[in-house]
Design a protein around this motif. Structure first.
Motif, PDB file in Angstrom:
ATOM      1  N   ILE A 104       0.786  -1.055  -0.044  1.00 48.43           N
ATOM      2  CA  ILE A 104      -0.011   0.118   0.076  1.00 48.43           C
ATOM      3  C   ILE A 104       0.926   1.290   0.088  1.00 48.43           C
ATOM      4  N   HIS A 105       1.982   1.247   0.648  1.00 51.28           N
ATOM      5  CA  HIS A 105       2.837   2.159   0.936  1.00 51.28           C
ATOM      6  C   HIS A 105       3.436   2.691  -0.532  1.00 51.28           C
ATOM      7  N   GLU A 106       3.707   1.506  -1.392  1.00 48.32           N
ATOM      8  CA  GLU A 106       4.191   2.189  -2.609  1.00 48.32           C
ATOM      9  C   GLU A 106       3.220   2.671  -3.499  1.00 48.32           C
TER      10      GLU A 106
ATOM     11  N   ASP B 288      -6.878 -11.978   2.376  1.00 51.79           N
ATOM     12  CA  ASP B 288      -6.574 -13.327   2.987  1.00 51.79           C
ATOM     13  C   ASP B 288      -5.353 -14.061   2.391  1.00 51.79           C
ATOM     14  N   GLU B 289      -4.296 -13.768   2.929  1.00 51.72           N
ATOM     15  CA  GLU B 289      -2.959 -14.367   2.608  1.00 51.72           C
ATOM     16  C   GLU B 289      -2.865 -15.581   2.541  1.00 51.72           C
ATOM     17  N   ASP B 290      -3.667 -16.492   3.657  1.00 54.19           N
ATOM     18  CA  ASP B 290      -3.619 -17.803   3.573  1.00 54.19           C
ATOM     19  C   ASP B 290      -4.282 -18.581   2.553  1.00 54.19           C
ATOM     20  N   ASN B 291      -5.332 -18.068   2.126  1.00 49.91           N
ATOM     21  CA  ASN B 291      -6.110 -18.757   1.031  1.00 49.91           C
ATOM     22  C   ASN B 291      -6.147 -18.069  -0.260  1.00 49.91           C
ATOM     23  N   GLN B 292      -6.081 -16.773  -0.452  1.00 43.27           N
ATOM     24  CA  GLN B 292      -6.118 -16.034  -1.758  1.00 43.27           C
ATOM     25  C   GLN B 292      -4.866 -15.119  -1.948  1.00 43.27           C
ATOM     26  N   GLU B 293      -3.648 -15.660  -1.555  1.00 42.49           N
ATOM     27  CA  GLU B 293      -2.669 -14.775  -1.518  1.00 42.49           C
ATOM     28  C   GLU B 293      -2.408 -14.173  -3.141  1.00 42.49           C
ATOM     29  N   ASP B 294      -2.727 -15.074  -3.936  1.00 43.23           N
ATOM     30  CA  ASP B 294      -2.659 -14.831  -5.724  1.00 43.23           C
ATOM     31  C   ASP B 294      -3.733 -13.567  -5.852  1.00 43.23           C
ATOM     32  N   LEU B 295      -4.593 -13.237  -5.024  1.00 43.74           N
ATOM     33  CA  LEU B 295      -5.453 -11.874  -5.300  1.00 43.74           C
ATOM     34  C   LEU B 295      -5.074 -10.571  -4.655  1.00 43.74           C
ATOM     35  N   THR B 296      -3.895 -10.891  -3.770  1.00 48.57           N
ATOM     36  CA  THR B 296      -3.558  -9.522  -2.887  1.00 48.57           C
ATOM     37  C   THR B 296      -3.065  -8.472  -3.602  1.00 48.57           C
ATOM     38  N   ASP B 297      -2.291  -8.620  -4.651  1.00 51.93           N
ATOM     39  CA  ASP B 297      -1.574  -7.529  -5.568  1.00 51.93           C
ATOM     40  C   ASP B 297      -2.819  -6.744  -6.307  1.00 51.93           C
ATOM     41  N   GLU B 298      -3.780  -7.584  -6.708  1.00 49.78           N
ATOM     42  CA  GLU B 298      -4.767  -7.011  -7.505  1.00 49.78           C
ATOM     43  C   GLU B 298      -5.661  -6.112  -6.737  1.00 49.78           C
ATOM     44  N   ARG B 299      -6.064  -6.793  -5.562  1.00 50.06           N
ATOM     45  CA  ARG B 299      -6.976  -5.929  -4.424  1.00 50.06           C
ATOM     46  C   ARG B 299      -6.194  -4.663  -3.988  1.00 50.06           C
ATOM     47  N   VAL B 300      -4.993  -4.976  -3.758  1.00 51.27           N
ATOM     48  CA  VAL B 300      -4.258  -3.599  -3.163  1.00 51.27           C
ATOM     49  C   VAL B 300      -4.435  -2.661  -4.392  1.00 51.27           C
ATOM     50  N   GLU B 301      -4.124  -3.063  -5.592  1.00 52.88           N
ATOM     51  CA  GLU B 301      -3.888  -2.014  -6.727  1.00 52.88           C
ATOM     52  C   GLU B 301      -5.393  -1.323  -6.821  1.00 52.88           C
ATOM     53  N   ASN B 302      -6.383  -1.943  -6.744  1.00 53.09           N
ATOM     54  CA  ASN B 302      -7.699  -1.542  -7.113  1.00 53.09           C
ATOM     55  C   ASN B 302      -8.282  -0.601  -5.936  1.00 53.09           C
ATOM     56  N   TRP B 303      -7.815  -1.060  -4.677  1.00 50.24           N
ATOM     57  CA  TRP B 303      -8.241  -0.229  -3.610  1.00 50.24           C
ATOM     58  C   TRP B 303      -7.585   1.070  -3.519  1.00 50.24           C
ATOM     59  N   CYS B 304      -6.180   0.870  -3.606  1.00 49.48           N
ATOM     60  CA  CYS B 304      -5.399   2.194  -3.596  1.00 49.48           C
ATOM     61  C   CYS B 304      -5.736   3.088  -4.801  1.00 49.48           C
ATOM     62  N   ASN B 305      -6.068   2.789  -5.968  1.00 46.78           N
ATOM     63  CA  ASN B 305      -6.538   3.589  -6.862  1.00 46.78           C
ATOM     64  C   ASN B 305      -7.899   4.113  -6.639  1.00 46.78           C
ATOM     65  N   GLU B 306      -8.559   3.632  -5.917  1.00 44.24           N
ATOM     66  CA  GLU B 306     -10.119   3.992  -5.443  1.00 44.24           C
ATOM     67  C   GLU B 306      -9.824   5.009  -4.306  1.00 44.24           C
ATOM     68  N   ILE B 307      -9.002   4.846  -3.503  1.00 49.62           N
ATOM     69  CA  ILE B 307      -9.013   5.744  -2.123  1.00 49.62           C
ATOM     70  C   ILE B 307      -7.871   7.070  -2.664  1.00 49.62           C
ATOM     71  N   LYS B 308      -7.030   6.818  -3.698  1.00 50.32           N
ATOM     72  CA  LYS B 308      -6.210   7.819  -3.746  1.00 50.32           C
ATOM     73  C   LYS B 308      -6.527   9.417  -3.821  1.00 50.32           C
ATOM     74  N   ASN B 309      -7.769   9.524  -4.540  1.00 50.31           N
ATOM     75  CA  ASN B 309      -8.090  11.068  -4.389  1.00 50.31           C
ATOM     76  C   ASN B 309      -9.147  11.218  -3.464  1.00 50.31           C
ATOM     77  N   LEU B 310      -9.343  10.355  -2.320  1.00 49.33           N
ATOM     78  CA  LEU B 310     -10.299  10.523  -1.264  1.00 49.33           C
ATOM     79  C   LEU B 310      -9.363  10.998  -0.007  1.00 49.33           C
TER      80      LEU B 310
END
Length: 163
Positions: free
Chosen positions: A20-22, A140-162
Motif C-alpha cells: 500500500i505504501h508503494e 486473505d494471505e492464507d487462502n487467496q494470496e494470488d489476489l492480494t496484489d490486484e486487490r491492493v492495486e484496485n483499492w489504492c486507486n479507489e482511495i488515492k483521491n479521497l
C-alpha cells in the motif's frame, strides 16, 4: 501528515502495508509496535492495518494500544482501513478485528473511506461487513494470496483521491 499504521505478528500485515505504501504517495509507514499510535494525532489522513487473531480479536500490538486509540480525536480525519484474516479456518469471525477497529473509529467521528465488496470471499460471519460490504480492504494471505496484489492495486486507486 499522512501515515499508514500497522502491526504484524507473522509479517503478512507488514507486507501488505508495504504494498500500500508503494501505491500511495506522501504517506509515512509506521509500525505501532515500535513507534506507537501517538502520531495519529498529527495526521489528517490515516491508513490503518489490522489482522484478526484468536477468536476474532485484535493483534497483540493493537490490543496493547487500544486504550490510546480511544483517546485520539478522529474528527476531521480521513481513515482507510485494511484487514487480514483467514476465511477458511476462521469463517465465523473473518476479519473481525477490522470490524472492531471500524466501530471504535466511527464512534470517535472518523470519516471512513475505502469500503469494498464482499464478492469473492466465502465466510459465515464478519464484524467487518456493514450494510453488505466490508468496511475496508480485506486480504486473505492464507487462502487467496494470488489476489492480494490486484486487490491492493484496485483499492489504492479507489482511495488515492479521497485520502
Amino acid at each position: 501528515m499522512k501515515a499508514i499504521f500497522y502491526a504484524t505478528s507473522t509479517g503478512n500485515t507488514e507486507e501488505v502495508a508495504n504494498k500500500i505504501h508503494e501505491k500511495l504517495d506522501g504517506f509515512e509507514l509506521i509500525d505501532i509496535s515500535s513507534d506507537g499510535v501517538e502520531k495519529m494525532n498529527d495526521c489528517e489522513s490515516i491508513v490503518l492495518g489490522v489482522s484478526t487473531w484468536g477468536e476474532g480479536e485484535l493483534q497483540d500490538d493493537w490490543e496493547d494500544c487500544f486504550d490510546d486509540i480511544q483517546e485520539i480525536d478522529f474528527k476531521d480525519k480521513k481513515v482507510a482501513l485494511f484487514g487480514l484474516g483467514d476465511q477458511e479456518s476462521y469463517g465465523h469471525e473473518f476479519v473481525d478485528a477490522l470490524g472492531i477497529m471500524y466501530e471504535t473509529l466511527v464512534a470517535q467521528n472518523a470519516k471512513i473511506i475505502g469500503k469494498t465488496s464482499t464478492d469473492g470471499y466465502e465466510y459465515d460471519y464478519s464484524k467487518a461487513e456493514v450494510d453488505g460490504e466490508f468496511v475496508g480492504l480485506v486480504i486473505d494471505e492464507d487462502n487467496q494470496e494470488d489476489l492480494t496484489d490486484e486487490r491492493v492495486e484496485n483499492w489504492c486507486n479507489e482511495i488515492k483521491n479521497l485520502i
